[in-house]
Design a protein around this motif. Structure first.
Motif, PDB file in Angstrom:
ATOM      1  N   CYS A  37      60.665 -10.507  15.227  1.00  0.00           N
ATOM      2  CA  CYS A  37      61.041 -10.964  13.879  1.00  0.00           C
ATOM      3  C   CYS A  37      62.083 -10.041  13.260  1.00  0.00           C
ATOM      4  O   CYS A  37      62.461 -10.197  12.099  1.00  0.00           O
ATOM      5  CB  CYS A  37      59.817 -11.109  12.984  1.00  0.00           C
ATOM      6  N   CYS A  43      55.991 -11.130  12.636  1.00  0.00           N
ATOM      7  CA  CYS A  43      55.579 -11.533  13.994  1.00  0.00           C
ATOM      8  C   CYS A  43      54.323 -10.801  14.471  1.00  0.00           C
ATOM      9  O   CYS A  43      53.588 -11.304  15.313  1.00  0.00           O
ATOM     10  CB  CYS A  43      56.706 -11.322  14.989  1.00  0.00           C
ATOM     11  N   CYS A  46      54.757  -5.639  16.746  1.00  0.00           N
ATOM     12  CA  CYS A  46      55.148  -4.224  16.837  1.00  0.00           C
ATOM     13  C   CYS A  46      53.975  -3.279  16.552  1.00  0.00           C
ATOM     14  O   CYS A  46      54.173  -2.179  16.049  1.00  0.00           O
ATOM     15  CB  CYS A  46      56.300  -3.951  15.876  1.00  0.00           C
TER      16      CYS A  46
HETATM   17 FE1  FES Z   1      57.743  -8.190  13.656  1.00  0.00          FE
HETATM   18 FE2  FES Z   1      57.105  -5.713  12.991  1.00  0.00          FE
HETATM   19  S1  FES Z   1      58.759  -6.374  14.150  1.00  0.00           S
HETATM   20  S2  FES Z   1      56.065  -7.477  12.528  1.00  0.00           S
END
Ligand code: FES
Length: 647
Positions: A37, A43, A46
């Motif tokens: 994202c 998303c 990470c």
């Molecule tokens: Fe997507 Fe952190 S990069 S939530």
């Protein structure tokens, strides 16, 4: 102020300005953290674990100055994860010296390992991937073209991408307006990491692909999630070209004789493929435009017709295809309705009628990597056989006819709900027990609302049981001496055995196995057996160490009964496995793994193709295999069954 960070388990360490996010630290130190994202906190990919504040032996984060957990993190991280100090790297600012643990799942480039139905492992590495980017809008000082801006942003953010990125023409047509409408926040889909095949608004991580096995009689299709490798849903249908003949030679001859023959059959198959694609997408409330990749496997004749390539010379000796190598064709060029810029990949052809479907079987079963001499028998209208090991594999194809796929039989049908998939015959009463697809119990006609017909696995059972109970003899002829209400003559005076009385069927007729049906099974099994014997001769061996039975005949083929009718040469039944539709499985594997596509290209070159028609002994082998289980060959592994029949 600079702070120290150590990443585990790699041990990478370095200094970074206090206040930078963990994601920024990862990017600085070359740690490939998942962040589809783009660091938006949406998303959830990470995730990292805060391990230790370096000056604090207790690893107590409650009093640290690390940025507090955000609302976005609370939504994404479970309570348990929060208690264990998991954080989203893009939302967490580093303000003290600390140790951060990066779980394997969050590491980009850590390939996910998937398992085939035959327990073979492969890496998830699909041909299309999505990338989220945010671009700067153009100014008078920076008036790079839109494509260059997208390309530069991709290469800046995803440093492992190759420099040579191109863009599909259809994407060019809509790019400028989309960029401006979406304030330069877009998700790009790359094919083979080198061509932009789609650009979508904002962050969109949904990525689907379809694997299809287009057979002479049936078409099987599976919709897969390309980010997880999961098969989401599957469907199948009859190949509508069947109106032009049940076997490939009649289809080829329709193309050769009629001016518009190829065009007619090509349109018909594309229409059916599009229908299945619509069905798959609708089943998960998606649009066909969200299918970004497609792999199709076919036998050679279906391959040529579906790709609108003249199959005429394939039908004439020496049966050469127009092209054998794997093909990447824009789906829209074939009028296949998926994402406008997407490709359709067709696996390579081996030779003659042995098409990409057999290469697909090989990459799913991997006999070319084994020590044992194994045989794959792929039962279809065009039966394909492979035999060998890591020292070499031979392949051939035989015209089996559609009997074992449930077609061409009086009450044959595909392996779907309502089809009889197992049969037993009581040796005293000669009454039939059967099991219908969709139900666990035997003989449960009331629950399934009626029986509709019989599929391949049921047909093999029925014929084997009829032979074991002497209803038919070794030569397949009905035993006219038996008096039993189930054994009778049909309206045309031909012998038949009634499997299910009409009161239990939903078709208003008794379901029976006729003399003609038994003959169709004999022709199919002798073609397979003779092909198998020819391959054994090529490798100079007189036994097989294992048999893999594949095909769209239903999952519950009874291997003992398959051996009783002589579907394959004698083998210890412990070394016989039934794998279902291995060609369809191979298509899924090729969809999910470009490495397996490379393997397919190599396998297709290495396998030695044998044309049965060119072998002088084939006819004799075919004739000898017509009897149950065989006129001459011994079957020591089922001797006890065969002895009881002759008594
Ligand atoms: Fe997507 Fe952190 S990069 S939530």
């Amino acid at each position: 102020m600079q702070v120290n960070v150590i990443f585990q388990p790699t041990g990478y360490r370095g200094k970074i300005c206090s206040g930078k996010t963990i994601l920024e630290a990862c990017q600085k130190f070359g740690i490939n953290l998942e962040s589809p994202c783009g660091g938006n906190g949406t998303c959830g990919k990470c995730k990292v674990k805060l391990e230790k504040i370096l000056c604090n032996k207790e690893s107590d984060f409650s009093n640290s100055s690390i940025s507090p957990i955000t609302e976005k993190e609370r939504e994404i991280l479970t309570k348990e994860e929060q208690l264990q100090n998991f954080r989203l790297a893009c939302c967490t600012k580093i303000t003290e010296d600390m140790v951060i643990f990066v779980p394997e799942k969050s590491e980009k480039g850590k390939q996910r390992i998937l398992e085939t139905s035959g327990s073979k492992l492969f890496h998830l590495n699909p041909g299309v991937k999505k990338y989220y980017i945010e671009l700067k809008s153009p100014t008078l000082e920076d008036c790079r073209d839109d494509f260059t801006r997208v390309k530069d942003a991709l290469l800046h953010k995803y440093r492992n991408l190759e420099k040579h990125i191109s863009m599909d023409y259809k994407v060019m047509q809509t790019l400028s307006s989309l960029l401006r409408k979406e304030k330069y926040k877009i998700t790009v889909t790359l094919w083979m990491d080198k061509e932009i095949i789609s650009v979508e608004p904002g962050f969109n991580e949904n990525i689907y692909g379809v694997a299809m096995d287009v057979g002479t009689t049936t078409i099987a299709a599976a919709l897969c999630d390309l980010s997880s490798g999961e098969v989401i849903t599957q469907t199948s249908s009859l190949n509508p070209q069947i109106i032009y003949g049940e076997d490939i030679l009649s289809r080829i001859s329709h193309c050769s004789i009629n001016k518009n023959g190829l065009e007619e059959m090509h349109s018909l198959i594309i229409k059916e493929i599009n229908k299945l694609l619509e069905e798959l997408a609708a089943s998960i409330n998606r649009n066909v435009n969200q299918i970004y990749d497609m792999v199709i496997v076919f036998n050679t004749a279906m391959h040529h017709i579906a790709l609108n390539i003249n199959p005429e010379y394939l039908g004439q000796s020496p049966f050469t295809p127009v092209i054998s190598q794997g093909l990447n064709i824009k789906a829209r060029e074939l009028d296949i309705n998926i994402c406008k810029g997407a490709y359709m990949y067709s696996l390579p052809i081996e030779g003659g009628f042995v098409g990409s479907d057999n290469v697909s079987v090989l990459i799913s079963q991997e006999i070319h990597k084994q020590d044992k001499m194994l045989m794959i028998i792929d039962i279809g209208t065009n039966g394909e056989i492979d035999f060998g090991n890591r020292e070499g594999v031979f392949s051939t194809s035989c015209a089996t006819g559609p009997a074992l796929e449930g077609a061409q039989m009086k009450y044959g049908m595909r392996a779907v709900t309502g089809a009889i998939e197992r049969v037993k015959i009581n040796s005293l009463s000669l009454e039939a027990d059967f099991k219908v697809i969709g139900e666990d119990k035997w003989n449960n006609t009331a629950e399934v609302g009626g029986v509709k017909g019989i599929c391949g696995s049921g047909i093999i059972d029925a014929v084997a049981e009829m032979y074991k109970n002497s209803i038919i003899g070794k030569d397949g002829t009905f035993n006219k001496k038996i008096v039993c209400p189930r054994i009778r003559r049909d309206e045309e005076g031909r012998m038949e055995y009634v499997l299910v009385w009409r009161r239990h069927t939903s078709i208003g007729e008794d379901i029976s196995i006729t003399q003609k049906d038994v003959r169709a099974v004999q022709l199919a099994k002798s073609a397979l057996y003779a092909g198998a014997k020819m391959l054994m001769k090529k490798r100079n061996v007189d036994s097989v160490e294992g048999v893999i039975l594949a095909g769209a005949f239903g999952s519950y083929i009874n291997k003992e009964n398959a051996l009783v009718i002589g579907l394959f040469p004698d083998c210890d039944l412990n070394n016989v496995v039934v794998v279902g539709n291995a060609a369809g499985e191979g298509a899924k594997i090729a969809l999910l793994s470009t490495d397996k596509r490379t393997e397919a290209e190599e396998v297709a070159k290495d396998v030695q193709f044998m044309e049965c028609a060119a072998e002088k002994d084939f006819e004799m082998e075919f004739y000898n295999a017509m009897n149950f289980p065989h006129s001459e060959d011994e079957f020591p592994h089922i001797k006890h069954i065969l002895d009881s029949i002759s008594k």
